[in-house]
Design a protein around this motif. Structure first.
Motif, PDB file in Angstrom:
ATOM      1  N   GLY A 168       0.806  -1.213   0.000  1.00 26.18           N
ATOM      2  CA  GLY A 168       0.000   0.000   0.000  1.00 26.18           C
ATOM      3  C   GLY A 168       0.843   1.269   0.000  1.00 26.18           C
ATOM      4  N   LEU A 169       1.963   1.234   0.706  1.00 26.05           N
ATOM      5  CA  LEU A 169       2.880   2.372   0.693  1.00 26.05           C
ATOM      6  C   LEU A 169       3.516   2.550  -0.683  1.00 26.05           C
ATOM      7  CD1 LEU A 169       4.478   1.667   4.170  1.00 26.05           C
ATOM      8  CD2 LEU A 169       3.491   3.885   3.530  1.00 26.05           C
ATOM      9  N   THR A 170       3.816   1.449  -1.341  1.00 28.02           N
ATOM     10  CA  THR A 170       4.462   1.500  -2.650  1.00 28.02           C
ATOM     11  C   THR A 170       3.523   2.063  -3.709  1.00 28.02           C
ATOM     12  OG1 THR A 170       5.887  -0.371  -2.099  1.00 28.02           O
ATOM     13  CG2 THR A 170       5.603   0.134  -4.435  1.00 28.02           C
ATOM     14  N   ASP A 171       2.264   1.651  -3.697  1.00 26.87           N
ATOM     15  CA  ASP A 171       1.340   2.122  -4.747  1.00 26.87           C
ATOM     16  C   ASP A 171       0.698   3.469  -4.409  1.00 26.87           C
ATOM     17  OD1 ASP A 171      -0.882   1.674  -3.048  1.00 26.87           O
ATOM     18  OD2 ASP A 171      -1.291  -0.304  -3.877  1.00 26.87           O
ATOM     19  N   GLY A 172       1.053   4.043  -3.249  1.00 26.82           N
ATOM     20  CA  GLY A 172       0.557   5.371  -2.906  1.00 26.82           C
ATOM     21  C   GLY A 172      -0.734   5.386  -2.123  1.00 26.82           C
ATOM     22  N   THR A 173      -1.304   4.201  -1.843  1.00 28.31           N
ATOM     23  CA  THR A 173      -2.517   4.155  -1.023  1.00 28.31           C
ATOM     24  C   THR A 173      -2.236   4.753   0.351  1.00 28.31           C
ATOM     25  OG1 THR A 173      -3.283   2.161  -2.175  1.00 28.31           O
ATOM     26  CG2 THR A 173      -4.267   2.637  -0.010  1.00 28.31           C
TER      27      THR A 173
END
Length: 343
Positions: free
Chosen positions: A208-213
């Motif tokens: 989630g941190l990687t995809d910007g969520t």
């Protein structure tokens, strides 16, 4: 007419076939990401080609279920859910390991020569560089609390942490936070007000941190976060500077291990200088042994954080965390403070 192997080739293959058939199986149930621990497993397989290692990577709750109910039982049980590991050992599900490495293992990282903490992993905060464009990133628990209160609208739905009901390690970490921080419940309330999203494992938080969520994640396992950040430079891993919790993966040989000799050899390898050097040099799991040198050692972590490094102790106090009444009281307070529906 059927094809037959030439006699010379058959004679050459027979010893190899005999060795393969003679390999001892070893079933390991582990709450430890195979990608992260792969160098250690590969080192063990090189050192012990006579053992057929079968490594199963599962959640903490699944590993605990296997330890209690699987038939046949696993040979070795590894988990980051330290109270559950201690509870199973206390129930008599472990057998002692009698070796020089086990006897000489630091007293604070073992219990009765039956269960051993063989890693030394800091608990971290992870944030996206996006966060730093809008506000000063948090370096302490107090910073995170201030950030959540002062930027609540901007961070709405962009904060993540463990679900204490869905993760054994998550519940343990929050219990430890409540022990060391008088403002812990204020932080929980601030996360709830910011619409925190609760996950059951560090991998989901990192994705989630990687995809910007998410923009910020609290109480992630440092080993996974550091491994992940190697290939995701947009994520920053921060060891809190006011105090840093440290958890240890705990390993024990199951009382009913079908292959106890191979199981003891495996646990002994985890505690060996060779095994600990592999942890220190090739994984972000951090070694325990004080004399081991490498980028990931307990001593190097102490040098960074100093006296504010708080390892979760391996002793009978862990058993309090699995007490049903204590768990209910904690979860009641958690739900009251966070004011969101927990999974």
């Amino acid at each position: 007419m059927r094809n037959r192997l030439p006699t010379y080739l058959l004679l050459w293959l027979l010893p190899a076939l005999a060795i393969a058939q003679a390999r001892t199986p070893l079933e390991v149930e582990a709450a430890l990401d195979r990608q992260v621990v792969a160098p250690l497993l590969e080192a063990f397989e090189r050192a012990h080609p006579e053992i057929d290692l079968r490594y199963n990577d599962r959640s903490t709750l699944d590993v605990d279920e296997k330890a209690r109910h699987a038939r046949p039982a696993p040979d070795v049980v590894i988990s980051s859910a330290m109270p559950w590991q201690m509870a199973r050992v206390n129930e008599g599900l472990a057998q002692p390991v009698d070796s020089d490495a086990a006897r000489n293992w630091p007293e604070w990282a073992k219990w009765r020569n039956e269960v051993f903490g063989f890693t030394f992993e800091p608990i971290v905060t992870v944030y996206r560089l996006d966060l730093a464009r809008h506000m000063m990133p948090p370096t302490t628990h107090a910073d995170l609390h201030t950030l959540l209160e002062s930027h609540q609208d901007l961070l709405k739905g962009r904060v993540t942490t463990y679900s204490p009901s869905g993760s054994g390690i998550g519940y343990t970490l929050f219990q430890q936070d409540a022990r060391y921080s008088p403002r812990f419940w204020d932080l929980v309330a601030a996360m709830g007000a910011a619409g925190v999203i609760l996950e059951n494992n560090t991998r989901d938080m990192l994705e989630g941190l990687t995809d910007g969520t998410y923009w910020v994640g609290y109480n992630l396992l440092g080993s996974y976060a550091m491994h992940w950040a190697r290939s995701h430079p947009d994520l920053i891993v921060q060891i809190p500077q006011d105090y840093a919790l440290v958890m240890m993966r705990m390993a024990f040989v199951h009382r009913d291990a079908p292959h106890p000799v191979a199981a003891r050899i495996f646990v002994d390898f985890l505690l060996s200088v060779e095994g600990q050097k592999t942890l220190a040099g090739s994984t972000p799991l951090f070694s325990v042994l004080p004399d081991v040198i490498g980028p990931y050692t307990a001593q190097r972590l102490r040098d960074q954080v100093g006296e504010r490094l708080y390892p979760i102790p391996i002793d009978a106090s862990l058993l309090a965390f699995v007490d049903p009444m204590r768990r209910k009281a904690f979860m009641d307070r958690w739900n009251r403070e966070i004011k969101i529906l927990t999974p």
